[in-house]
Design an enzyme around this catalytic site. Structure first.
Site, PDB file in Angstrom:
ATOM      1  CG  ASP A   1      63.809   4.964  80.728  1.00 28.41           C
ATOM      2  OD1 ASP A   1      63.267   5.002  81.840  1.00 28.41           O
ATOM      3  OD2 ASP A   1      63.173   4.852  79.672  1.00 28.41           O
TER       4      ASP A   1
ATOM      5  CG  ASP B   1      58.976   0.406  81.311  1.00 35.55           C
ATOM      6  OD1 ASP B   1      58.386  -0.660  81.104  1.00 35.55           O
ATOM      7  OD2 ASP B   1      59.268   0.825  82.454  1.00 35.55           O
TER       8      ASP B   1
END
Length: 223
Positions: free
Chosen positions: A12, A14
């Site tokens: 991922d 952020d």
């Protein structure tokens, strides 16, 4: 590369690789000011960053209904685009982790729910465009996390079976997507998380407190 090491590690963005909360908070404060609304405290805003733009708007425009918040989404994203990477920084240990992964041999890539048009310039600013094997945004396919589609598409594009892939993310949706895709799921505990969110309930294959634990605990091995 050893047959026992996962050939692909997906992340991922952020809250996992990048601490972008300050830029997102600045964008939200600008939008609030434009609408004559009071600013939102950073400490209140930060925990919902990994939940996405709609969750950030819900946290910040508490009196607005869903339709009103939805109408604000393009303005918020435009404010954020103007501030992209002004204050965003890698989390401690991320740079070392990526170098260690590359030294071991696996490829790594990014699968995020952030729209691609925002994620791609971030990746370029970080100098990762030639290092990341793949970048998929939340609008790259019809469905995004917690659905497994993005992760399965990344594996198909890179010709790596999901069972030999590791996915690392800081939100329950990341774990759900990885589990549904049939890959090893690793929860990143240094990211953004509401106080009432218990990672022990995510059903991740592993939870890590710091990026380098991914290697130090052998979580890339045995695949």
């Amino acid at each position: 590369m050893s047959e026992t090491i996962a050939p692909l590690v997906l992340f991922d963005l952020d809250g996992t690789l990048l601490d972008s909360a300050r830029d997102l908070h600045a964008a939200m404060d600008a939008l609030l000011a434009a609408k004559s609304e009071p600013p939102v405290a950073f400490e209140e805003f930060r925990p919902v960053v990994s939940k996405g733009a709609r969750a950030m708007l819900k946290q910040s425009f508490k009196q607005a209904d869903e339709a009103a918040r939805e109408s604000l989404l393009p303005e918020f994203l435009a404010e954020y685009e103007r501030r992209l990477a002004e204050h965003s920084r890698l989390f401690d240990g991320v740079a070392d982790l990526l170098e260690r992964i590359e030294a071991l041999g696996p490829r790594w890539g990014i699968v995020t729910n952030k729209p691609y048009y925002l994620a791609e310039p971030l990746v370029r600013k970080l100098g990762w465009q030639s290092r990341s094997a793949i970048l998929l945004g939340g609008d790259s396919l019809p469905r995004k996390k917690p659905e497994p589609d993005q992760l399965l598409h990344a594996c198909a594009q890179l010709t790596v079976p999901p069972v030999r892939t590791v996915y690392v993310g800081d939100d329950e949706r990341d774990v759900q997507a990885a589990n549904a895709a049939g890959m090893r799921s690793v929860g990143a505990l240094w990211g953004y998380r509401p106080l009432d969110d218990d990672p022990a309930r995510w059903r991740a294959d592993a939870l890590i407190e710091a990026p380098l634990e991914l290697i130090e605990r052998g979580l890339l091995h045995g695949l």
